[in-house]
Design a protein around this motif. Structure first.
Motif, PDB file in Angstrom:
ATOM      1  N   ARG A   1       0.814  -1.211   0.000  1.00  0.00           N
ATOM      2  CA  ARG A   1       0.000   0.000   0.000  1.00  0.00           C
ATOM      3  C   ARG A   1       0.850   1.266   0.000  1.00  0.00           C
ATOM      4  NH1 ARG A   1      -4.758  -1.281  -1.259  1.00  0.00           N
ATOM      5  NH2 ARG A   1      -5.839   0.177   0.118  1.00  0.00           N
ATOM      6  N   VAL A   2       2.148   1.111  -0.245  1.00  0.00           N
ATOM      7  CA  VAL A   2       3.086   2.235  -0.211  1.00  0.00           C
ATOM      8  C   VAL A   2       3.957   2.161  -1.457  1.00  0.00           C
ATOM      9  CG1 VAL A   2       4.932   3.359   1.081  1.00  0.00           C
ATOM     10  CG2 VAL A   2       3.119   2.167   2.319  1.00  0.00           C
ATOM     11  N   ASP A   3       4.000   3.259  -2.249  1.00  0.00           N
ATOM     12  CA  ASP A   3       4.715   3.252  -3.520  1.00  0.00           C
ATOM     13  C   ASP A   3       5.565   4.508  -3.667  1.00  0.00           C
ATOM     14  OD1 ASP A   3       3.368   0.922  -5.184  1.00  0.00           O
ATOM     15  OD2 ASP A   3       1.760   1.985  -4.157  1.00  0.00           O
ATOM     16  N   SER A   4       6.741   4.332  -4.265  1.00  0.00           N
ATOM     17  CA  SER A   4       7.553   5.485  -4.639  1.00  0.00           C
ATOM     18  C   SER A   4       7.097   5.989  -6.000  1.00  0.00           C
ATOM     19  CB  SER A   4       9.029   5.111  -4.691  1.00  0.00           C
ATOM     20  OG  SER A   4       9.786   6.184  -5.230  1.00  0.00           O
ATOM     21  N   VAL A   5       6.938   7.310  -6.112  1.00  0.00           N
ATOM     22  CA  VAL A   5       6.517   7.902  -7.379  1.00  0.00           C
ATOM     23  C   VAL A   5       7.687   8.587  -8.084  1.00  0.00           C
ATOM     24  CG1 VAL A   5       4.137   8.199  -6.617  1.00  0.00           C
ATOM     25  CG2 VAL A   5       5.793  10.041  -6.219  1.00  0.00           C
ATOM     26  N   ARG A   6       8.890   8.448  -7.539  1.00  0.00           N
ATOM     27  CA  ARG A   6      10.039   9.105  -8.161  1.00  0.00           C
ATOM     28  C   ARG A   6      10.443   8.355  -9.432  1.00  0.00           C
ATOM     29  NH1 ARG A   6      13.109  12.659  -5.989  1.00  0.00           N
ATOM     30  NH2 ARG A   6      12.739  11.971  -3.840  1.00  0.00           N
ATOM     31  N   PRO A   7      10.545   9.042 -10.557  1.00  0.00           N
ATOM     32  CA  PRO A   7      10.952   8.363 -11.799  1.00  0.00           C
ATOM     33  C   PRO A   7      12.472   8.279 -11.926  1.00  0.00           C
ATOM     34  CG  PRO A   7      10.373  10.633 -12.283  1.00  0.00           C
ATOM     35  CD  PRO A   7      10.128  10.440 -10.801  1.00  0.00           C
ATOM     36  N   TYR A   8      12.932   7.158 -12.442  1.00  0.00           N
ATOM     37  CA  TYR A   8      14.336   6.980 -12.827  1.00  0.00           C
ATOM     38  C   TYR A   8      14.341   6.477 -14.273  1.00  0.00           C
ATOM     39  CZ  TYR A   8      15.490   7.244  -7.846  1.00  0.00           C
ATOM     40  OH  TYR A   8      15.643   7.650  -6.542  1.00  0.00           O
ATOM     41  N   PRO A   9      13.982   7.342 -15.225  1.00  0.00           N
ATOM     42  CA  PRO A   9      13.738   6.866 -16.595  1.00  0.00           C
ATOM     43  C   PRO A   9      14.979   6.363 -17.313  1.00  0.00           C
ATOM     44  CG  PRO A   9      13.652   9.262 -16.482  1.00  0.00           C
ATOM     45  CD  PRO A   9      13.736   8.781 -15.074  1.00  0.00           C
ATOM     46  N   GLY A  10      16.143   6.892 -16.970  1.00  0.00           N
ATOM     47  CA  GLY A  10      17.354   6.507 -17.684  1.00  0.00           C
ATOM     48  C   GLY A  10      18.363   5.829 -16.786  1.00  0.00           C
ATOM     49  N   LEU A  11      19.360   5.223 -17.391  1.00  0.00           N
ATOM     50  CA  LEU A  11      20.396   4.549 -16.622  1.00  0.00           C
ATOM     51  C   LEU A  11      21.187   5.531 -15.769  1.00  0.00           C
ATOM     52  CD1 LEU A  11      21.970   2.004 -15.922  1.00  0.00           C
ATOM     53  CD2 LEU A  11      23.380   2.383 -17.962  1.00  0.00           C
ATOM     54  N   GLY A  12      21.364   6.757 -16.250  1.00  0.00           N
ATOM     55  CA  GLY A  12      22.134   7.741 -15.492  1.00  0.00           C
ATOM     56  C   GLY A  12      21.535   8.037 -14.137  1.00  0.00           C
ATOM     57  N   GLU A  13      20.218   8.211 -14.082  1.00  0.00           N
ATOM     58  CA  GLU A  13      19.563   8.488 -12.797  1.00  0.00           C
ATOM     59  C   GLU A  13      19.694   7.306 -11.842  1.00  0.00           C
ATOM     60  OE1 GLU A  13      17.323  10.851 -15.975  1.00  0.00           O
ATOM     61  OE2 GLU A  13      18.144   8.833 -15.778  1.00  0.00           O
ATOM     62  N   LEU A  14      19.506   6.107 -12.348  1.00  0.00           N
ATOM     63  CA  LEU A  14      19.649   4.913 -11.520  1.00  0.00           C
ATOM     64  C   LEU A  14      21.091   4.736 -11.067  1.00  0.00           C
ATOM     65  CD1 LEU A  14      17.351   2.627 -13.645  1.00  0.00           C
ATOM     66  CD2 LEU A  14      16.955   3.172 -11.245  1.00  0.00           C
ATOM     67  N   TRP A  15      22.020   5.016 -11.952  1.00  0.00           N
ATOM     68  CA  TRP A  15      23.442   4.897 -11.625  1.00  0.00           C
ATOM     69  C   TRP A  15      23.782   5.810 -10.442  1.00  0.00           C
ATOM     70  CZ3 TRP A  15      27.002   2.084 -14.902  1.00  0.00           C
ATOM     71  CH2 TRP A  15      28.332   2.136 -14.466  1.00  0.00           C
ATOM     72  N   ARG A  16      23.335   7.062 -10.512  1.00  0.00           N
ATOM     73  CA  ARG A  16      23.625   8.009  -9.426  1.00  0.00           C
ATOM     74  C   ARG A  16      22.960   7.583  -8.129  1.00  0.00           C
ATOM     75  NH1 ARG A  16      23.386  11.492 -13.872  1.00  0.00           N
ATOM     76  NH2 ARG A  16      21.131  11.785 -13.664  1.00  0.00           N
ATOM     77  N   MET A  17      21.758   7.026  -8.210  1.00  0.00           N
ATOM     78  CA  MET A  17      21.066   6.569  -7.000  1.00  0.00           C
ATOM     79  C   MET A  17      21.881   5.512  -6.273  1.00  0.00           C
ATOM     80  SD  MET A  17      17.480   4.465  -6.582  1.00  0.00           S
ATOM     81  CE  MET A  17      18.215   2.945  -7.181  1.00  0.00           C
ATOM     82  N   VAL A  18      22.439   4.558  -7.018  1.00  0.00           N
ATOM     83  CA  VAL A  18      23.209   3.479  -6.407  1.00  0.00           C
ATOM     84  C   VAL A  18      24.601   3.961  -5.998  1.00  0.00           C
ATOM     85  CG1 VAL A  18      24.206   1.196  -6.781  1.00  0.00           C
ATOM     86  CG2 VAL A  18      21.927   1.719  -7.667  1.00  0.00           C
ATOM     87  N   ALA A  19      25.255   4.706  -6.887  1.00  0.00           N
ATOM     88  CA  ALA A  19      26.648   5.090  -6.646  1.00  0.00           C
ATOM     89  C   ALA A  19      26.798   6.047  -5.471  1.00  0.00           C
ATOM     90  CB  ALA A  19      27.237   5.708  -7.909  1.00  0.00           C
ATOM     91  N   ARG A  20      25.766   6.808  -5.155  1.00  0.00           N
ATOM     92  CA  ARG A  20      25.913   7.790  -4.080  1.00  0.00           C
ATOM     93  C   ARG A  20      26.137   7.144  -2.717  1.00  0.00           C
ATOM     94  NH1 ARG A  20      21.263   9.198  -0.959  1.00  0.00           N
ATOM     95  NH2 ARG A  20      19.417   8.017  -1.551  1.00  0.00           N
ATOM     96  N   SER A  21      25.705   5.898  -2.532  1.00  0.00           N
ATOM     97  CA  SER A  21      25.832   5.289  -1.205  1.00  0.00           C
ATOM     98  C   SER A  21      26.504   3.924  -1.208  1.00  0.00           C
ATOM     99  CB  SER A  21      24.448   5.155  -0.562  1.00  0.00           C
ATOM    100  OG  SER A  21      23.604   4.330  -1.344  1.00  0.00           O
ATOM    101  N   ALA A  22      26.861   3.393  -2.374  1.00  0.00           N
ATOM    102  CA  ALA A  22      27.393   2.031  -2.425  1.00  0.00           C
ATOM    103  C   ALA A  22      28.694   1.899  -1.642  1.00  0.00           C
ATOM    104  CB  ALA A  22      27.606   1.617  -3.885  1.00  0.00           C
ATOM    105  N   TYR A  23      29.605   2.858  -1.797  1.00  0.00           N
ATOM    106  CA  TYR A  23      30.884   2.759  -1.093  1.00  0.00           C
ATOM    107  C   TYR A  23      30.704   2.995   0.404  1.00  0.00           C
ATOM    108  CZ  TYR A  23      35.999   2.955  -0.690  1.00  0.00           C
ATOM    109  OH  TYR A  23      37.317   2.703  -0.367  1.00  0.00           O
ATOM    110  N   ALA A  24      29.741   3.826   0.775  1.00  0.00           N
ATOM    111  CA  ALA A  24      29.430   4.000   2.197  1.00  0.00           C
ATOM    112  C   ALA A  24      28.937   2.691   2.799  1.00  0.00           C
ATOM    113  CB  ALA A  24      28.389   5.103   2.373  1.00  0.00           C
ATOM    114  N   GLN A  25      28.155   1.929   2.021  1.00  0.00           N
ATOM    115  CA  GLN A  25      27.694   0.622   2.491  1.00  0.00           C
ATOM    116  C   GLN A  25      28.874  -0.286   2.800  1.00  0.00           C
ATOM    117  OE1 GLN A  25      24.220  -0.483   2.726  1.00  0.00           O
ATOM    118  NE2 GLN A  25      25.313  -1.994   3.945  1.00  0.00           N
ATOM    119  N   LEU A  26      29.982  -0.098   2.096  1.00  0.00           N
ATOM    120  CA  LEU A  26      31.197  -0.889   2.315  1.00  0.00           C
ATOM    121  C   LEU A  26      32.134  -0.238   3.325  1.00  0.00           C
ATOM    122  CD1 LEU A  26      31.918  -1.885  -1.391  1.00  0.00           C
ATOM    123  CD2 LEU A  26      30.734  -3.220   0.366  1.00  0.00           C
TER     124      LEU A  26
END
Length: 392
Positions: free
Chosen positions: A259-284
């Motif tokens: 019953r809970v959805d994100s409405v933020r669009p990530y239409p291209g690979l660039g937007e998705l790339w930045r979403m992951v890359a911004r925190s991936a190294y922090a996760q490590l």
């Protein structure tokens, strides 16, 4: 046997263990725990806190859904405008005037003090204002999250019926474009692999995590855990929040949302790339050793099976071809439930090695950005490596 065959057998052994020994992470049946018919005898007061920075593009799709909650008790919404330049705060006031519903307060805390990430600085301000209303629960939800009208009621009912201090749902992310279909379900799949929901939801938990887009938090537990102050520098704030709550003795539940959805669009690979890359190294934990181990692990677990199958067939290596093919089949089979949850075709499952390769590159890029001094960047702000004391 050939070296390739040994690698393929090793990958197959890892997949056998992941299939049976990693908390059945691949299953998608962890939904809100059951509650008595009719809900609690008394519906506690709730304040919803929404940190928002430059969210004018998604706010018309998300904020009205919060204002329209049919919660039987007393509830209100505080939107914290975190230095927006696109009129987010003014838009929020206009939406409240147009749609009505729960009372809305819009505030702005100013620029973050040194040592704070922007979202947690906004949450600090919003939670302080909320506690003045003496609510029993706080709902911390991102500005891009849309809630069905009964979302808050179901969250509170689950928390009160099961004695939970933190109830978190991983919002269903938007899946519309080609790249969203390829990358988004895998993002949640990898998260569940790292933090199996069943392990988190045990009375004696084996893992700790939350999903920051939707967190119902008991106020007295937040005070006891000293959040958000104790995690003020965290880039991955949801996992840090869950760990702080757990250290304070709180019970946590995490599952997938209906019953809970994100409405933020990530239409291209660039937007998705930045979403992951911004925190991936922090996760490590900004560790080169963990980065090297992660890259090697992703290669052995996800890339070796298809490579061994193709090379084994081409080169007449039966063991490599058989082991690689079976490992690839197990991999695709465990990915199927997540694709069904996202209402995507199952033919995407065999493409998981390609998606994993993209995540490998995103993780390496995250480390490169950090070592070039760009750190974790989000909406015009860049965060350096947090001090070791930030989550104590």
């Amino acid at each position: 046997m050939s070296t390739l065959a040994w690698f393929a057998l090793g990958s197959l052994a890892v997949w056998a263990w992941l299939l049976l020994g990693q908390g059945f992470f691949w299953r998608t049946d962890q939904r809100l725990p059951p509650v008595p018919r009719g809900g609690p005898d008394r519906w506690p007061r709730v304040v919803v806190v929404v940190p928002a920075r430059d969210e004018a593009g998604v706010l018309p799709l998300s904020l009205p859904s919060l204002l329209a909650q049919d919660y039987p008790g007393v509830a209100e919404v505080i939107l914290v405008d975190d230095g927006s330049t696109d009129g987010t705060g003014k838009l929020a006031v206009g939406l409240a005037g147009r749609y009505g519903g729960l009372p809305l307060t819009v505030v702005s805390p100013g620029e973050p003090e040194a040592g704070w990430t922007g979202k947690l600085w906004a949450l600090r301000h919003g939670m302080a204002l909320a506690r003045a209303r003496e609510p029993e629960f706080l709902l911390l939800t991102d500005a891009d999250i849309a809630h069905e009208p009964d979302s808050l009621r179901l969250l509170v009912a689950a928390a009160t019926a099961n004695g939970l201090d933190l109830v978190s749902q991983m919002a269903r992310l938007r899946v519309a474009s080609f790249w969203e279909r390829l990358v988004v379900p895998a993002f949640v799949y990898f998260f569940a692999q790292l933090y199996p929901f069943r392990w988190i939801n045990r009375r004696r938990p084996l893992a700790t995590a939350a999903a920051g887009g939707c967190v119902l938090l008991r106020t007295e537990t937040a005070v006891a855990a000293a959040v958000p102050e104790v995690i003020r520098q965290a880039v991955i704030d949801d996992v840090s929040l869950a760990r702080a709550v757990r250290r304070a003795g709180g019970r946590i539940w995490l599952g997938l949302a209906e019953r809970v959805d994100s409405v933020r669009p990530y239409p291209g690979l660039g937007e998705l790339w930045r979403m992951v890359a911004r925190s991936a190294y922090a996760q490590l934990r900004h560790s080169p050793l963990l980065l090297a181990g992660t890259v090697a692990g992703l290669a052995v677990v996800y890339l070796v099976p298809p490579a061994a199958l193709v090379a084994g067939v081409a080169g007449g290596d039966a063991v490599a071809a058989w082991a690689g093919g079976v490992a690839w089949a197990v991999m695709a089979g465990t990915y199927g439930p997540m694709l069904r949850y996202y209402r995507q075709p199952l033919w995407l499952a065999p493409l998981l090695p390609f998606t994993a390769f993209l995540y490998l590159l995103m993780t390496v890029d995250s480390a490169v950005r950090h070592h070039r001094g760009r750190g974790a960047a989000w909406k015009g702000r860049t965060y350096a490596r947090p001090e070791a004391t930030s989550e104590r």
